[in-house]
Design a protein around this motif. Structure first.
Motif, PDB file in Angstrom:
ATOM      1  N   ILE A   2       0.845  -1.185   0.000  1.00  0.00           N
ATOM      2  CA  ILE A   2       0.000   0.000   0.000  1.00  0.00           C
ATOM      3  C   ILE A   2       0.882   1.237   0.000  1.00  0.00           C
ATOM      4  CG2 ILE A   2      -1.752   1.277   1.266  1.00  0.00           C
ATOM      5  CD1 ILE A   2      -2.666  -1.376   2.425  1.00  0.00           C
ATOM      6  N   SER A   3       0.582   2.153  -0.890  1.00  0.00           N
ATOM      7  CA  SER A   3       1.275   3.444  -0.887  1.00  0.00           C
ATOM      8  C   SER A   3       0.224   4.535  -0.871  1.00  0.00           C
ATOM      9  CB  SER A   3       2.182   3.569  -2.107  1.00  0.00           C
ATOM     10  OG  SER A   3       1.410   3.573  -3.272  1.00  0.00           O
ATOM     11  N   LEU A   4       0.626   5.746  -0.528  1.00  0.00           N
ATOM     12  CA  LEU A   4      -0.359   6.802  -0.438  1.00  0.00           C
ATOM     13  C   LEU A   4       0.272   8.157  -0.663  1.00  0.00           C
ATOM     14  CD1 LEU A   4      -0.204   8.365   2.668  1.00  0.00           C
ATOM     15  CD2 LEU A   4      -0.479   5.947   3.166  1.00  0.00           C
ATOM     16  N   SER A   5      -0.579   9.092  -0.974  1.00  0.00           N
ATOM     17  CA  SER A   5      -0.180  10.498  -1.002  1.00  0.00           C
ATOM     18  C   SER A   5      -1.214  11.257  -0.191  1.00  0.00           C
ATOM     19  CB  SER A   5      -0.115  11.024  -2.432  1.00  0.00           C
ATOM     20  OG  SER A   5      -1.360  10.897  -3.062  1.00  0.00           O
ATOM     21  N   ILE A   6      -0.769  12.245   0.554  1.00  0.00           N
ATOM     22  CA  ILE A   6      -1.657  12.946   1.482  1.00  0.00           C
ATOM     23  C   ILE A   6      -1.659  14.426   1.173  1.00  0.00           C
ATOM     24  CG2 ILE A   6      -2.067  13.518   3.907  1.00  0.00           C
ATOM     25  CD1 ILE A   6      -0.679  10.903   4.615  1.00  0.00           C
ATOM     26  N   GLY A   7      -2.828  15.012   1.205  1.00  0.00           N
ATOM     27  CA  GLY A   7      -2.963  16.451   1.101  1.00  0.00           C
ATOM     28  C   GLY A   7      -3.967  16.920   2.132  1.00  0.00           C
ATOM     29  N   ILE A   8      -3.664  17.981   2.822  1.00  0.00           N
ATOM     30  CA  ILE A   8      -4.564  18.508   3.848  1.00  0.00           C
ATOM     31  C   ILE A   8      -5.103  19.858   3.383  1.00  0.00           C
ATOM     32  CG2 ILE A   8      -4.747  19.314   6.238  1.00  0.00           C
ATOM     33  CD1 ILE A   8      -4.353  16.313   5.991  1.00  0.00           C
ATOM     34  N   ILE A   9      -6.395  20.025   3.484  1.00  0.00           N
ATOM     35  CA  ILE A   9      -7.034  21.284   3.128  1.00  0.00           C
ATOM     36  C   ILE A   9      -7.859  21.740   4.334  1.00  0.00           C
ATOM     37  CG2 ILE A   9      -8.704  22.403   1.624  1.00  0.00           C
ATOM     38  CD1 ILE A   9      -8.001  20.243  -0.468  1.00  0.00           C
ATOM     39  N   THR A  23      -3.267  -1.105  -4.145  1.00  0.00           N
ATOM     40  CA  THR A  23      -3.249  -2.471  -3.633  1.00  0.00           C
ATOM     41  C   THR A  23      -2.704  -3.399  -4.706  1.00  0.00           C
ATOM     42  OG1 THR A  23      -5.558  -2.788  -4.285  1.00  0.00           O
ATOM     43  CG2 THR A  23      -5.148  -2.161  -2.014  1.00  0.00           C
ATOM     44  N   TYR A  24      -1.877  -4.312  -4.271  1.00  0.00           N
ATOM     45  CA  TYR A  24      -1.256  -5.290  -5.163  1.00  0.00           C
ATOM     46  C   TYR A  24      -2.282  -6.371  -5.484  1.00  0.00           C
ATOM     47  CZ  TYR A  24       1.841  -9.104  -6.593  1.00  0.00           C
ATOM     48  OH  TYR A  24       2.442 -10.135  -7.268  1.00  0.00           O
ATOM     49  N   LYS A  52      -0.603  12.934  10.303  1.00  0.00           N
ATOM     50  CA  LYS A  52       0.472  12.976  11.296  1.00  0.00           C
ATOM     51  C   LYS A  52       1.317  11.703  11.296  1.00  0.00           C
ATOM     52  CE  LYS A  52       1.249  13.909  16.197  1.00  0.00           C
ATOM     53  NZ  LYS A  52       0.618  14.239  17.476  1.00  0.00           N
ATOM     54  N   TYR A  53       0.688  10.542  11.140  1.00  0.00           N
ATOM     55  CA  TYR A  53       1.396   9.275  11.337  1.00  0.00           C
ATOM     56  C   TYR A  53       1.664   8.461  10.072  1.00  0.00           C
ATOM     57  CZ  TYR A  53       0.431  10.132  16.234  1.00  0.00           C
ATOM     58  OH  TYR A  53       0.374  10.688  17.475  1.00  0.00           O
ATOM     59  N   VAL A  54       0.943   8.701   8.995  1.00  0.00           N
ATOM     60  CA  VAL A  54       1.074   7.881   7.796  1.00  0.00           C
ATOM     61  C   VAL A  54       1.895   8.633   6.753  1.00  0.00           C
ATOM     62  CG1 VAL A  54      -0.164   6.663   5.974  1.00  0.00           C
ATOM     63  CG2 VAL A  54      -1.129   6.766   8.265  1.00  0.00           C
ATOM     64  N   LYS A  55       2.889   7.961   6.216  1.00  0.00           N
ATOM     65  CA  LYS A  55       3.749   8.536   5.180  1.00  0.00           C
ATOM     66  C   LYS A  55       3.682   7.671   3.921  1.00  0.00           C
ATOM     67  CE  LYS A  55       5.237  11.681   7.975  1.00  0.00           C
ATOM     68  NZ  LYS A  55       4.081  12.448   8.351  1.00  0.00           N
ATOM     69  N   LYS A  56       4.065   8.241   2.797  1.00  0.00           N
ATOM     70  CA  LYS A  56       4.066   7.534   1.525  1.00  0.00           C
ATOM     71  C   LYS A  56       4.862   6.231   1.656  1.00  0.00           C
ATOM     72  CE  LYS A  56       4.994   8.143  -3.348  1.00  0.00           C
ATOM     73  NZ  LYS A  56       5.379   9.074  -4.397  1.00  0.00           N
ATOM     74  N   GLY A  57       4.268   5.134   1.187  1.00  0.00           N
ATOM     75  CA  GLY A  57       4.920   3.829   1.234  1.00  0.00           C
ATOM     76  C   GLY A  57       4.590   3.007   2.461  1.00  0.00           C
ATOM     77  N   ASP A  58       3.923   3.610   3.464  1.00  0.00           N
ATOM     78  CA  ASP A  58       3.553   2.866   4.677  1.00  0.00           C
ATOM     79  C   ASP A  58       2.470   1.836   4.380  1.00  0.00           C
ATOM     80  OD1 ASP A  58       5.292   4.355   6.162  1.00  0.00           O
ATOM     81  OD2 ASP A  58       3.753   5.541   7.190  1.00  0.00           O
ATOM     82  N   ASN A  59       2.511   0.745   5.126  1.00  0.00           N
ATOM     83  CA  ASN A  59       1.441  -0.250   5.085  1.00  0.00           C
ATOM     84  C   ASN A  59       0.469   0.048   6.217  1.00  0.00           C
ATOM     85  OD1 ASN A  59       2.496  -1.756   2.951  1.00  0.00           O
ATOM     86  ND2 ASN A  59       3.828  -2.890   4.321  1.00  0.00           N
ATOM     87  N   PHE A  60      -0.816   0.070   5.900  1.00  0.00           N
ATOM     88  CA  PHE A  60      -1.824   0.291   6.925  1.00  0.00           C
ATOM     89  C   PHE A  60      -3.173  -0.190   6.405  1.00  0.00           C
ATOM     90  CE2 PHE A  60      -2.168   3.953   4.290  1.00  0.00           C
ATOM     91  CZ  PHE A  60      -3.463   4.416   4.403  1.00  0.00           C
ATOM     92  N   ALA A  61      -4.124  -0.297   7.293  1.00  0.00           N
ATOM     93  CA  ALA A  61      -5.470  -0.766   6.929  1.00  0.00           C
ATOM     94  C   ALA A  61      -6.479   0.340   7.216  1.00  0.00           C
ATOM     95  CB  ALA A  61      -5.831  -2.008   7.727  1.00  0.00           C
ATOM     96  N   ILE A  62      -7.524   0.385   6.410  1.00  0.00           N
ATOM     97  CA  ILE A  62      -8.594   1.343   6.635  1.00  0.00           C
ATOM     98  C   ILE A  62      -9.931   0.611   6.612  1.00  0.00           C
ATOM     99  CG2 ILE A  62      -7.373   3.307   5.624  1.00  0.00           C
ATOM    100  CD1 ILE A  62      -9.239   2.917   3.154  1.00  0.00           C
TER     101      ILE A  62
END
Length: 87
Positions: A2-9, A23-24, A52-62
């Protein structure tokens, strides 16, 4: 994977976060990686925690619910969207 990109507005005191999760899905017959992308939205404290806690390339579940929508693009074609609204 799992990878991600984050933007805060910050809009009217509401924290908003859009996350694109990959997802693979496996390999095709030519041994190329198959990846599915999922658009996710989070609001409030959930968005703050993710940023605050999740960065690009982190594995996590939602967990969340599917949200369907549509809009007309600049060519007048109706485009359908699907988002996961993160709990």
């Amino acid at each position: 994977m799992i990878s991600l990109s984050i933007g805060i507005i910050l809009k009217e005191f509401l924290t908003y976060c859009e996350i694109n999760i990959a997802t693979y899905e496996g390999k095709d017959i030519e041994n190329k990686t198959i990846t599915a992308w999922h658009k996710c939205k989070a609001f409030g404290k959930t968005a703050e925690t993710i940023s605050k806690y999740v960065k690009k390339g982190d594995n996590f579940a939602i967990t969340g619910k599917l949200n369907y929508g549509s809009y007309q693009n600049k060519d007048g074609v109706k485009v359908y969207t699907t988002y996961i609204i993160v709990n």
